[in-house]
Scaffold this active site. Sequence first.
Site: not given
Length: 760
Positions: A24, A27, A450, A654, A658
Amino acid sequence: MPSAGAAQLEPSREAAIAVTGMDCASCVTHVEHAARNVPGVQACEVNLARGRAVVRFDPSQTDPQQVAKAITQSGYTAQVEDLSVSASNAEEQRLARQQAHARAWLRRAVVGAILWLPIELLHWLLYTRSPHMHLGMQWLALAASTIAILYVGAGFYRGAFSALKRGTSNMDTLIAMGATVAYLYSLVAFAGYLAGSWTTLPNLYFMESAGLLALISFGHYLEARARDRAGSAIRELLNLAPPTALRIEDDASPRQVPVAQVRVGDRLLVRPGDRIPVDAAVIEGQSDVDESMITGESIPLTKTVGDSVIGGTTNHNGRLIIRATRVGAETALAQIVHLVETAQSSKPPVQRLADRISAVFVPTVLAIAVITGLAWYFVGLANHHGTARTWANIAQSVCSVLIIACPCALGLAVPATLMVGIGRGARRGILIRDIDALESAEHIHTIVLDKTGTVTLGKPAVWRVLPAGGIAENDLLRLAAAAEQYSEHPLAKAIIAEAQHRRLQIPAVASFTSESGFGVVAELDGRTILAGNRDLLARHGLSHDISEPPFDSNTSAAKTMVYLATTENGKTQYHGAIALADPVKSDSISAIDELHRLKLRTVLLTGDNRHTAAAIARQVRILDVRAEVKPDQKAQVIRELRASGKTGVAMVGDGINDAPALAQADLGIAIGSGSDIAKETGGIVLVSGSLHGISTAIRLSRATMRKIRQNLFLAFIYNVLAIPLAAVGLLNPLIAAAAMALSDVTVLGNALLLRKTPID
């Protein structure tokens, strides 16, 4: 000996630790707390659904073994993942542990059901016919529930006592206390009846204690199976890598070796139908290769000498000899698996909120149970209920509150959905590197693209061959290729590639001269070949005979012309031109149209001149064009778009040139390739390079976040409604146990539905 200061400069490291026994969200909180308390641990993120903790630590202060020891001492079995074991073997070991854990729950559930169901059915059957058999059935119920408490409940009691020793509580605490309350109340009430303290036999919950343990165990089994299905994406990816490879030895004979023994530079044989074992370059042969499981692209690609191939992809119809370029953790497949695992283990802000609630959930429920018991006691006093009835009401209500309130669903709501969503994206060639990107993609309204390498292929190609003066098209191309064959210019390479594609014989030239900024001059069979721009031909006395090619005005600005002429015996003759362009990707137009159908605004961003940018924009139907923007100015354009109120701006590029713009945007989407994943930046990487991945990623984000909200709602509303119903006595403990188990399965089942949600 290094100084202390040098030791502090040592970079932090990461390690993965397999953790079993977590059931859970409480835990998860305990495991993270235990790991972070180790000196030198900087961060720890636990994935409940995968049973895995990723810790970042200072190696000068601690190591993964110490962290695993601390987690084990906190009550959960932890083991550092062995780096010497291959990723696929490690996943098999994790799966084996998970399956063993699931089988253990199933065994407990079966034993519990055998102890509970037959006696429960027999009790009601005999009671309706002969109420006098009721006392005998209670003895049988006592025996069965005692065995259920000792065997089926053993795991819950161990977990509860382990948490108690640490001064904490967890889900096992609630279940153990709920079963104990039902059992002990029934035992005391039954003993009181036998001793004559009560004149009538009160309601006993022996069978409820056995039944709830059986139902919760079965719920844990279903939960474990659903977790396994939710995490199937990584297993499917790892299974792509073949366990062996055919290595070509020095005597030219192939020998089968484990993939782990393949080294960079080894020559490997790949037969038709085989999976390519590692990233490599083709050195002999030609074949179609299916890269769909890596890139998401369904059409096989033709691979020939010089082309790169990706480990895990399938060779279709030809025999290939390849040279290994990346092995082990450096392969694209290994990098993809690592990215997926990292993303699945990270936590979005919405999960952190759930974790904070889960941290105080169990103590809160225990307090509610105490208040419930006291309230029923005072209600009994006020209404003059008998002692037996009062204690029966207290036992039923307290037991129901403890059993039905469980943080499991809350802890699984987000990670299970993320596992399915991120895994589904990985199978489609969409890698989500940053979990925050998944949330951001849902709110994107503007897509900035781009141009070069994103909308277009990023390299020039021959668009048309335009002969003049009676020369054949292939002869013109052959002359141009002969002149350009020693040039390193991208236009020259494109002309050579087109000639080779047409299988033309390229003759050798006697001499070659490159005139920078103009073109090339070569000698062939006593003739001088001129290949270049108009200025080159003008310098050699030819300008008036060059005619403009009949291009469409919408696309002409996007073309670059290479003109060709020859000079022989002092006479120059014009032969035509070759039009080259950085072509738009075959699917860019349809992909951008799809973005428009999603009501997304598109912007073309490029450093090219305005005429070329406008021509490309017209082809792909983008209205907003930002041209002649230098790389360092692209981030400024993104800032301006965001400042102008265009919230939710995504940059698609790319991932290298960029990078500033990708980082500045609300969401960075990097156009990658299967062989250079490690070089990419951005929250999302499109491995195939196809822009269709943008719309798929946005739909996937919307669907995933929708499922997360649904699951959190289900988890919260379940507890908000169920706990009051249990507290006022409207829920039998057995119904509470079934409802609790059902809540976990419901959340996981809803997450799994994401696998069927349309995202194309």
